[in-house]
Design a protein around this motif. Structure first.
Motif, PDB file in Angstrom:
ATOM      1  N   VAL A  83       2.999 -18.239  13.894  1.00 42.12           N
ATOM      2  CA  VAL A  83       4.186 -17.445  14.211  1.00 42.12           C
ATOM      3  C   VAL A  83       4.724 -16.889  12.904  1.00 42.12           C
ATOM      4  CG1 VAL A  83       6.504 -17.444  15.206  1.00 42.12           C
ATOM      5  CG2 VAL A  83       4.716 -18.899  16.194  1.00 42.12           C
ATOM      6  N   ARG A  84       4.890 -15.573  12.821  1.00 38.02           N
ATOM      7  CA  ARG A  84       5.347 -14.967  11.572  1.00 38.02           C
ATOM      8  C   ARG A  84       6.867 -14.973  11.484  1.00 38.02           C
ATOM      9  NH1 ARG A  84       3.208 -10.497  14.135  1.00 38.02           N
ATOM     10  NH2 ARG A  84       4.665  -8.952  14.946  1.00 38.02           N
ATOM     11  N   ASN A  85       7.349 -14.720  10.262  1.00 36.38           N
ATOM     12  CA  ASN A  85       8.788 -14.749  10.030  1.00 36.38           C
ATOM     13  C   ASN A  85       9.409 -13.353  10.015  1.00 36.38           C
ATOM     14  OD1 ASN A  85       7.645 -13.870   7.670  1.00 36.38           O
ATOM     15  ND2 ASN A  85       8.513 -15.458   6.358  1.00 36.38           N
ATOM     16  N   SER A  86       8.608 -12.322  10.276  1.00 42.21           N
ATOM     17  CA  SER A  86       9.156 -10.968  10.397  1.00 42.21           C
ATOM     18  C   SER A  86       9.168 -10.586  11.874  1.00 42.21           C
ATOM     19  CB  SER A  86       8.328  -9.969   9.581  1.00 42.21           C
ATOM     20  OG  SER A  86       6.970 -10.025   9.956  1.00 42.21           O
ATOM     21  N   GLY A  87       9.670  -9.409  12.172  1.00 43.64           N
ATOM     22  CA  GLY A  87       9.806  -9.006  13.571  1.00 43.64           C
ATOM     23  C   GLY A  87       8.475  -8.655  14.214  1.00 43.64           C
ATOM     24  N   GLY A  88       8.548  -8.261  15.488  1.00 46.82           N
ATOM     25  CA  GLY A  88       7.350  -7.827  16.187  1.00 46.82           C
ATOM     26  C   GLY A  88       6.769  -8.884  17.106  1.00 46.82           C
ATOM     27  N   LEU A  89       5.673  -8.518  17.758  1.00 46.20           N
ATOM     28  CA  LEU A  89       5.005  -9.386  18.721  1.00 46.20           C
ATOM     29  C   LEU A  89       3.558  -9.620  18.283  1.00 46.20           C
ATOM     30  CD1 LEU A  89       6.476  -7.752  21.956  1.00 46.20           C
ATOM     31  CD2 LEU A  89       7.204  -9.891  20.850  1.00 46.20           C
ATOM     32  N   ALA A  90       2.750 -10.170  19.178  1.00 45.57           N
ATOM     33  CA  ALA A  90       1.406 -10.622  18.826  1.00 45.57           C
ATOM     34  C   ALA A  90       0.512  -9.497  18.300  1.00 45.57           C
ATOM     35  CB  ALA A  90       0.751 -11.265  20.055  1.00 45.57           C
ATOM     36  N   VAL A  91      -0.176  -9.798  17.183  1.00 46.17           N
ATOM     37  CA  VAL A  91      -1.193  -8.904  16.630  1.00 46.17           C
ATOM     38  C   VAL A  91      -2.405  -9.737  16.238  1.00 46.17           C
ATOM     39  CG1 VAL A  91       0.492  -7.231  15.777  1.00 46.17           C
ATOM     40  CG2 VAL A  91      -0.334  -9.028  14.252  1.00 46.17           C
ATOM     41  N   VAL A  92      -3.535  -9.067  16.102  1.00 47.13           N
ATOM     42  CA  VAL A  92      -4.793  -9.725  15.741  1.00 47.13           C
ATOM     43  C   VAL A  92      -5.102  -9.466  14.269  1.00 47.13           C
ATOM     44  CG1 VAL A  92      -7.269  -9.868  16.204  1.00 47.13           C
ATOM     45  CG2 VAL A  92      -5.672  -9.421  18.087  1.00 47.13           C
ATOM     46  N   LEU A  93      -5.538 -10.503  13.579  1.00 54.47           N
ATOM     47  CA  LEU A  93      -6.080 -10.362  12.232  1.00 54.47           C
ATOM     48  C   LEU A  93      -7.526 -10.850  12.241  1.00 54.47           C
ATOM     49  CD1 LEU A  93      -3.214 -11.721   9.914  1.00 54.47           C
ATOM     50  CD2 LEU A  93      -3.657  -9.358  10.606  1.00 54.47           C
ATOM     51  N   ASP A  94      -8.386 -10.147  11.534  1.00 50.46           N
ATOM     52  CA  ASP A  94      -9.757 -10.600  11.337  1.00 50.46           C
ATOM     53  C   ASP A  94     -10.310  -9.906  10.094  1.00 50.46           C
ATOM     54  OD1 ASP A  94     -10.926  -8.028  12.109  1.00 50.46           O
ATOM     55  OD2 ASP A  94     -10.656  -8.592  14.198  1.00 50.46           O
ATOM     56  N   GLN A  95     -11.571 -10.141   9.806  1.00 48.16           N
ATOM     57  CA  GLN A  95     -12.155  -9.654   8.544  1.00 48.16           C
ATOM     58  C   GLN A  95     -12.281  -8.131   8.489  1.00 48.16           C
ATOM     59  OE1 GLN A  95     -16.190 -11.061   8.062  1.00 48.16           O
ATOM     60  NE2 GLN A  95     -16.646 -10.851  10.248  1.00 48.16           N
ATOM     61  N   HIS A  96     -12.022  -7.441   9.612  1.00 42.89           N
ATOM     62  CA  HIS A  96     -12.092  -5.977   9.623  1.00 42.89           C
ATOM     63  C   HIS A  96     -10.706  -5.334   9.746  1.00 42.89           C
ATOM     64  CE1 HIS A  96     -16.422  -6.216   9.791  1.00 42.89           C
ATOM     65  NE2 HIS A  96     -16.370  -6.936  10.894  1.00 42.89           N
ATOM     66  N   ILE A  97      -9.674  -6.133   9.541  1.00 46.38           N
ATOM     67  CA  ILE A  97      -8.305  -5.601   9.579  1.00 46.38           C
ATOM     68  C   ILE A  97      -7.705  -5.740   8.191  1.00 46.38           C
ATOM     69  CG2 ILE A  97      -5.986  -5.920  10.521  1.00 46.38           C
ATOM     70  CD1 ILE A  97      -7.257  -6.568  13.184  1.00 46.38           C
ATOM     71  N   TYR A  98      -7.325  -4.591   7.634  1.00 40.41           N
ATOM     72  CA  TYR A  98      -6.848  -4.496   6.252  1.00 40.41           C
ATOM     73  C   TYR A  98      -5.328  -4.385   6.268  1.00 40.41           C
ATOM     74  CZ  TYR A  98      -7.105  -2.787   1.371  1.00 40.41           C
ATOM     75  OH  TYR A  98      -7.010  -2.630   0.008  1.00 40.41           O
ATOM     76  N   ASN A  99      -4.690  -5.259   5.529  1.00 39.52           N
ATOM     77  CA  ASN A  99      -3.230  -5.287   5.482  1.00 39.52           C
ATOM     78  C   ASN A  99      -2.732  -4.836   4.112  1.00 39.52           C
ATOM     79  OD1 ASN A  99      -2.513  -7.009   8.126  1.00 39.52           O
ATOM     80  ND2 ASN A  99      -4.316  -7.887   7.141  1.00 39.52           N
ATOM     81  N   ILE A 100      -1.688  -4.042   4.124  1.00 41.18           N
ATOM     82  CA  ILE A 100      -1.070  -3.544   2.889  1.00 41.18           C
ATOM     83  C   ILE A 100       0.409  -3.898   2.924  1.00 41.18           C
ATOM     84  CG2 ILE A 100      -0.540  -1.511   1.482  1.00 41.18           C
ATOM     85  CD1 ILE A 100      -2.876  -0.081   2.928  1.00 41.18           C
ATOM     86  N   SER A 101       0.909  -4.414   1.807  1.00 39.77           N
ATOM     87  CA  SER A 101       2.344  -4.642   1.637  1.00 39.77           C
ATOM     88  C   SER A 101       2.836  -3.792   0.467  1.00 39.77           C
ATOM     89  CB  SER A 101       2.643  -6.116   1.341  1.00 39.77           C
ATOM     90  OG  SER A 101       2.320  -6.939   2.434  1.00 39.77           O
ATOM     91  N   LEU A 102       3.865  -2.996   0.710  1.00 30.48           N
ATOM     92  CA  LEU A 102       4.577  -2.293  -0.348  1.00 30.48           C
ATOM     93  C   LEU A 102       5.897  -3.031  -0.541  1.00 30.48           C
ATOM     94  CD1 LEU A 102       4.105   1.451   0.713  1.00 30.48           C
ATOM     95  CD2 LEU A 102       2.968   0.285  -1.189  1.00 30.48           C
ATOM     96  N   ILE A 103       6.079  -3.634  -1.696  1.00 33.52           N
ATOM     97  CA  ILE A 103       7.253  -4.471  -1.932  1.00 33.52           C
ATOM     98  C   ILE A 103       8.105  -3.815  -3.009  1.00 33.52           C
ATOM     99  CG2 ILE A 103       8.062  -6.774  -2.506  1.00 33.52           C
ATOM    100  CD1 ILE A 103       5.296  -7.808  -1.602  1.00 33.52           C
ATOM    101  N   LEU A 104       9.315  -3.399  -2.607  1.00 32.48           N
ATOM    102  CA  LEU A 104      10.194  -2.639  -3.481  1.00 32.48           C
ATOM    103  C   LEU A 104      11.576  -3.270  -3.530  1.00 32.48           C
ATOM    104  CD1 LEU A 104       8.775  -0.468  -1.214  1.00 32.48           C
ATOM    105  CD2 LEU A 104       9.429   1.102  -3.020  1.00 32.48           C
ATOM    106  N   LYS A 105      12.342  -2.828  -4.508  1.00 37.18           N
ATOM    107  CA  LYS A 105      13.742  -3.207  -4.574  1.00 37.18           C
ATOM    108  C   LYS A 105      14.507  -2.394  -3.543  1.00 37.18           C
ATOM    109  CE  LYS A 105      17.317  -4.201  -8.007  1.00 37.18           C
ATOM    110  NZ  LYS A 105      17.631  -4.214  -9.456  1.00 37.18           N
ATOM    111  N   GLU A 106      15.437  -3.038  -2.859  1.00 35.90           N
ATOM    112  CA  GLU A 106      16.201  -2.356  -1.814  1.00 35.90           C
ATOM    113  C   GLU A 106      17.193  -1.378  -2.443  1.00 35.90           C
ATOM    114  OE1 GLU A 106      18.054  -3.624   2.471  1.00 35.90           O
ATOM    115  OE2 GLU A 106      18.329  -4.996   0.790  1.00 35.90           O
ATOM    116  N   HIS A 107      17.229  -0.150  -1.896  1.00 34.92           N
ATOM    117  CA  HIS A 107      18.172   0.876  -2.335  1.00 34.92           C
ATOM    118  C   HIS A 107      18.883   1.415  -1.105  1.00 34.92           C
ATOM    119  CE1 HIS A 107      16.554   1.032  -6.430  1.00 34.92           C
ATOM    120  NE2 HIS A 107      15.346   1.026  -5.899  1.00 34.92           N
TER     121      HIS A 107
END
Length: 271
Positions: A83-107
């Motif tokens: 269970v993740r700590n961000s919003g949303g519902l069920a999603v699938v992760l596997d070796q063919h799913i690429y995830n990107i995070s852009l982490i910035l300072k809030e403005h």
């Protein structure tokens, strides 16, 4: 929105490391980096991550009336559940799913919609010859107003987490494999977890044909390496200056604390 990318960025590649650990590590990493970025201790951070077969549930999913049966179905099909700590519902992760995070300072000028638009603009820039559209795809799993699709079939979804003055905009890209098979798994999960009983939220009525991988949509087999190359090349073309510095000692300490926290939360949410 792409102006936000024209600055110094730290690049952290967890696309290989993640194959050996739970996706809970990724949520703990992003929370830790968010805190550090918010305090201006490190530059904005681009992080990529890939994990083995796991279904990442939303908090609401974990409260479905027969969730234990749904979790059993996922396990029977070879998938772990968290269970993740961000919003949303069920999603699938596997070796063919690429995830990107852009982490910035809030403005102030970086609104919630602005965060979504930034990621959407980046993906369009990575695939300029593909007509990528944003808008909810009814019948997909984890539907939202920033579903990314080609010709009405969803291949990606964007989420956001804002903590301690930092913003993590996250996207999962179904790069290869069968999007409809993944959707069929989530459809079966909801069927098994609900079994006709009343629920306290409107769960997705998944229609597997509404989802596909990017490889299926463009008729070209893409690999994780292909997407990584496009990502880094596009960031540089947009004016980003990338460095490969790793986590600081402060972030490593935060990570240990955050990993403990997300693990404890996960155990409380799942039967």
């Amino acid at each position: 929105m792409l102006d936000y990318l024209s600055q110094n960025w730290r690049f952290i590649d967890h696309s290989t490391l993640g194959l050996n650990v739970s996706p809970l590590h990724s949520f703990a990493y992003d929370d830790s980096i968010c805190t550090s970025v918010a305090q201006s201790l490190v530059p904005p951070t681009l992080r990529t991550w890939v994990h083995h077969d796991t279904v990442v549930l939303g908090t609401q999913d974990s409260r479905l009336p027969v969730i234990s049966d749904g979790l059993e179905l996922l396990s029977e099909n070879g998938y772990d559940s968290i269970v993740r700590n961000s919003g949303g519902l069920a999603v699938v992760l596997d070796q063919h799913i690429y995830n990107i995070s852009l982490i910035l300072k809030e403005h102030k000028e970086l609104s919630i919609d602005g965060g979504y638009e930034l990621m959407y603009s980046l993906i369009r820039s990575m695939f300029p010859k593909v007509k990528v559209e944003a808008g909810e795809i009814v019948g997909s799993y984890c539907p939202g107003s920033y579903d990314l699709s080609v010709k009405g079939r969803k291949f990606a979804g964007i989420s956001q987490r804002r903590i301690r003055g930092g913003v993590a905009v996250q996207i999962y890209l179904c790069v290869a494999g069968s999007g409809s098979q993944r959707a069929e798994l989530i459809k079966s999960f909801y069927t098994r977890s609900v079994q006709g009983q009343p629920t306290n939220f409107e769960y997705p009525r998944v229609q597997p044909e509404t989802m596909a991988s990017l490889s299926e949509l463009i008729g070209e087999h893409l690999t994780m390496q292909d997407v990584s190359f496009r990502l880094l090349q596009t960031m540089q073309q947009l004016g980003a200056h990338l460095n490969m510095e790793g986590l600081t000692s402060y972030e490593q300490e935060l990570f240990i604390k955050n990993l403990t926290r997300v693990n404890e939360r996960n155990q409380k949410c799942l039967p």
